[in-house]
Design a protein around this motif. Structure first.
Motif, PDB file in Angstrom:
ATOM      1  N   ILE A  31      -4.884   4.999  -4.251  1.00 38.96           N
ATOM      2  CA  ILE A  31      -4.931   4.372  -2.930  1.00 38.96           C
ATOM      3  C   ILE A  31      -4.911   5.466  -1.867  1.00 38.96           C
ATOM      4  O   ILE A  31      -4.541   6.603  -2.134  1.00 38.96           O
ATOM      5  N   GLU A  32      -5.302   5.095  -0.672  1.00 41.27           N
ATOM      6  CA  GLU A  32      -5.311   6.037   0.433  1.00 41.27           C
ATOM      7  C   GLU A  32      -3.928   6.136   1.056  1.00 41.27           C
ATOM      8  O   GLU A  32      -3.243   5.128   1.249  1.00 41.27           O
ATOM      9  N   CYS A  33      -3.538   7.371   1.355  1.00 41.11           N
ATOM     10  CA  CYS A  33      -2.279   7.596   2.040  1.00 41.11           C
ATOM     11  C   CYS A  33      -2.419   8.831   2.927  1.00 41.11           C
ATOM     12  O   CYS A  33      -3.282   9.686   2.709  1.00 41.11           O
ATOM     13  N   ALA A  34      -1.580   8.902   3.932  1.00 39.37           N
ATOM     14  CA  ALA A  34      -1.479  10.056   4.819  1.00 39.37           C
ATOM     15  C   ALA A  34      -0.012  10.459   4.790  1.00 39.37           C
ATOM     16  O   ALA A  34       0.826   9.811   5.411  1.00 39.37           O
ATOM     17  N   LEU A  35       0.301  11.487   4.029  1.00 42.47           N
ATOM     18  CA  LEU A  35       1.699  11.876   3.803  1.00 42.47           C
ATOM     19  C   LEU A  35       2.165  12.912   4.810  1.00 42.47           C
ATOM     20  O   LEU A  35       1.391  13.757   5.260  1.00 42.47           O
ATOM     21  N   GLU A  36       3.448  12.843   5.128  1.00 38.89           N
ATOM     22  CA  GLU A  36       4.095  13.806   6.035  1.00 38.89           C
ATOM     23  C   GLU A  36       3.334  13.940   7.353  1.00 38.89           C
ATOM     24  O   GLU A  36       3.074  15.041   7.824  1.00 38.89           O
ATOM     25  N   GLN A  37       2.994  12.809   7.942  1.00 37.92           N
ATOM     26  CA  GLN A  37       2.334  12.719   9.242  1.00 37.92           C
ATOM     27  C   GLN A  37       0.949  13.365   9.268  1.00 37.92           C
ATOM     28  O   GLN A  37       0.493  13.838  10.301  1.00 37.92           O
ATOM     29  N   ALA A  38       0.259  13.399   8.129  1.00 37.02           N
ATOM     30  CA  ALA A  38      -1.109  13.918   8.095  1.00 37.02           C
ATOM     31  C   ALA A  38      -1.983  13.059   9.007  1.00 37.02           C
ATOM     32  O   ALA A  38      -1.757  11.860   9.163  1.00 37.02           O
ATOM     33  N   SER A  39      -2.998  13.663   9.606  1.00 32.14           N
ATOM     34  CA  SER A  39      -3.833  12.930  10.556  1.00 32.14           C
ATOM     35  C   SER A  39      -4.805  11.972   9.870  1.00 32.14           C
ATOM     36  O   SER A  39      -5.126  10.926  10.404  1.00 32.14           O
ATOM     37  N   GLY A  40      -5.276  12.318   8.670  1.00 28.81           N
ATOM     38  CA  GLY A  40      -6.239  11.468   7.991  1.00 28.81           C
ATOM     39  C   GLY A  40      -5.759  10.982   6.642  1.00 28.81           C
ATOM     40  O   GLY A  40      -4.847  11.553   6.045  1.00 28.81           O
ATOM     41  N   PHE A  41      -6.375   9.913   6.163  1.00 27.23           N
ATOM     42  CA  PHE A  41      -6.047   9.342   4.861  1.00 27.23           C
ATOM     43  C   PHE A  41      -6.832  10.056   3.767  1.00 27.23           C
ATOM     44  O   PHE A  41      -7.955  10.499   3.976  1.00 27.23           O
ATOM     45  N   SER A  42      -6.235  10.150   2.581  1.00 26.99           N
ATOM     46  CA  SER A  42      -6.940  10.632   1.392  1.00 26.99           C
ATOM     47  C   SER A  42      -6.434   9.834   0.193  1.00 26.99           C
ATOM     48  O   SER A  42      -5.339   9.289   0.207  1.00 26.99           O
ATOM     49  N   SER A  43      -7.231   9.771  -0.858  1.00 23.23           N
ATOM     50  CA  SER A  43      -6.895   8.974  -2.046  1.00 23.23           C
ATOM     51  C   SER A  43      -6.036   9.774  -3.012  1.00 23.23           C
ATOM     52  O   SER A  43      -6.409   9.999  -4.156  1.00 23.23           O
ATOM     53  N   GLN A  44      -4.852  10.167  -2.576  1.00 23.89           N
ATOM     54  CA  GLN A  44      -3.992  10.997  -3.411  1.00 23.89           C
ATOM     55  C   GLN A  44      -2.756  10.271  -3.940  1.00 23.89           C
ATOM     56  O   GLN A  44      -2.019  10.825  -4.741  1.00 23.89           O
ATOM     57  N   CYS A  45      -2.542   9.035  -3.525  1.00 18.46           N
ATOM     58  CA  CYS A  45      -1.392   8.275  -4.005  1.00 18.46           C
ATOM     59  C   CYS A  45      -1.844   7.291  -5.085  1.00 18.46           C
ATOM     60  O   CYS A  45      -3.014   6.940  -5.172  1.00 18.46           O
ATOM     61  N   VAL A  46      -0.881   6.839  -5.906  1.00 18.04           N
ATOM     62  CA  VAL A  46      -1.174   5.911  -6.998  1.00 18.04           C
ATOM     63  C   VAL A  46      -0.314   4.661  -6.829  1.00 18.04           C
ATOM     64  O   VAL A  46       0.893   4.759  -6.634  1.00 18.04           O
ATOM     65  N   LEU A  47      -0.966   3.495  -6.915  1.00 19.83           N
ATOM     66  CA  LEU A  47      -0.280   2.210  -6.811  1.00 19.83           C
ATOM     67  C   LEU A  47      -0.024   1.675  -8.207  1.00 19.83           C
ATOM     68  O   LEU A  47      -0.954   1.448  -8.976  1.00 19.83           O
ATOM     69  N   GLU A  48       1.242   1.473  -8.524  1.00 21.29           N
ATOM     70  CA  GLU A  48       1.643   0.896  -9.805  1.00 21.29           C
ATOM     71  C   GLU A  48       2.165  -0.511  -9.543  1.00 21.29           C
ATOM     72  O   GLU A  48       3.160  -0.686  -8.843  1.00 21.29           O
ATOM     73  N   VAL A  49       1.487  -1.516 -10.085  1.00 18.66           N
ATOM     74  CA  VAL A  49       1.911  -2.901  -9.909  1.00 18.66           C
ATOM     75  C   VAL A  49       3.037  -3.174 -10.891  1.00 18.66           C
ATOM     76  O   VAL A  49       2.890  -2.973 -12.095  1.00 18.66           O
ATOM     77  N   ALA A  50       4.189  -3.638 -10.364  1.00 15.74           N
ATOM     78  CA  ALA A  50       5.372  -3.855 -11.196  1.00 15.74           C
ATOM     79  C   ALA A  50       5.566  -5.318 -11.556  1.00 15.74           C
ATOM     80  O   ALA A  50       6.338  -5.629 -12.447  1.00 15.74           O
ATOM     81  N   GLY A  51       4.904  -6.210 -10.900  1.00 15.87           N
ATOM     82  CA  GLY A  51       5.077  -7.637 -11.167  1.00 15.87           C
ATOM     83  C   GLY A  51       4.715  -8.418  -9.927  1.00 15.87           C
ATOM     84  O   GLY A  51       4.163  -7.877  -8.972  1.00 15.87           O
ATOM     85  N   GLU A  52       5.044  -9.686  -9.910  1.00 15.14           N
ATOM     86  CA  GLU A  52       4.674 -10.551  -8.802  1.00 15.14           C
ATOM     87  C   GLU A  52       5.153 -10.010  -7.464  1.00 15.14           C
ATOM     88  O   GLU A  52       6.334 -10.035  -7.161  1.00 15.14           O
ATOM     89  N   GLY A  53       4.226  -9.497  -6.686  1.00 17.55           N
ATOM     90  CA  GLY A  53       4.544  -9.029  -5.341  1.00 17.55           C
ATOM     91  C   GLY A  53       5.343  -7.748  -5.262  1.00 17.55           C
ATOM     92  O   GLY A  53       5.767  -7.366  -4.179  1.00 17.55           O
ATOM     93  N   ARG A  54       5.553  -7.063  -6.376  1.00 18.05           N
ATOM     94  CA  ARG A  54       6.334  -5.815  -6.368  1.00 18.05           C
ATOM     95  C   ARG A  54       5.464  -4.672  -6.856  1.00 18.05           C
ATOM     96  O   ARG A  54       4.754  -4.812  -7.844  1.00 18.05           O
ATOM     97  N   PHE A  55       5.541  -3.558  -6.167  1.00 19.19           N
ATOM     98  CA  PHE A  55       4.777  -2.405  -6.598  1.00 19.19           C
ATOM     99  C   PHE A  55       5.446  -1.114  -6.153  1.00 19.19           C
ATOM    100  O   PHE A  55       6.337  -1.119  -5.309  1.00 19.19           O
ATOM    101  N   THR A  56       5.023  -0.029  -6.772  1.00 24.66           N
ATOM    102  CA  THR A  56       5.540   1.305  -6.461  1.00 24.66           C
ATOM    103  C   THR A  56       4.366   2.187  -6.089  1.00 24.66           C
ATOM    104  O   THR A  56       3.342   2.176  -6.768  1.00 24.66           O
ATOM    105  N   ILE A  57       4.526   2.941  -5.012  1.00 24.60           N
ATOM    106  CA  ILE A  57       3.511   3.906  -4.600  1.00 24.60           C
ATOM    107  C   ILE A  57       4.031   5.290  -4.964  1.00 24.60           C
ATOM    108  O   ILE A  57       5.099   5.705  -4.510  1.00 24.60           O
ATOM    109  N   HIS A  58       3.277   5.988  -5.816  1.00 23.22           N
ATOM    110  CA  HIS A  58       3.643   7.326  -6.261  1.00 23.22           C
ATOM    111  C   HIS A  58       2.908   8.375  -5.439  1.00 23.22           C
ATOM    112  O   HIS A  58       1.695   8.267  -5.243  1.00 23.22           O
TER     113      HIS A  58
END
Length: 117
Positions: A31-58
């Motif tokens: 998924i796209e994220c902008a870490l530590e106040q970066a100005s632009g988004f990049s596809s460097q994060c990973v979305l892990e679906v944990a169950g109904e409506g719950r997820f973790t972004i790595h």
């Protein structure tokens, strides 16, 4: 004498944890994220679906954030952590954008409503 034993135990525990095998990269969708106040988004994060409506972004550095999604209202909330969640998009627009602390995320609603694998 007990303090010496404790120090030896603590040193052994630290040494053993340093030798533990790495668990490898998290499984999930990029998924796209902008870490530590970066100005632009990049596809460097990973979305892990944990169950109904719950997820973790790595993050690439091993840190993560746990978030919950309510499909009926379209609202997100932080499941744990020190930062509050600020949701930028609250209507049915795709993708959802939100921030927690210095990090911003952009996620397709389709990814948030698919079942955990």
């Amino acid at each position: 004498m007990s303090m010496r034993t404790f120090r030896l135990f603590a040193a052994s525990a630290i040494a053993l944890s340093a030798c533990a095998p790495e668990s490898g990269p998290p499984e999930g969708e990029s998924i796209e994220c902008a870490l530590e106040q970066a100005s632009g988004f990049s596809s460097q994060c990973v979305l892990e679906v944990a169950g109904e409506g719950r997820f973790t972004i790595h993050h690439p550095d091993g840190s993560f954030v746990r978030v919950s999604f309510n499909p009926a209202s379209g609202l997100l909330s932080v499941s744990d952590g020190a930062f509050l969640l600020e949701q930028t998009t609250k209507d049915s627009d795709n993708p959802l954008e939100f921030s927690t602390g210095p990090n911003r995320y952009r996620i397709s609603r389709d990814l948030l409503t698919k079942p955990a694998s």
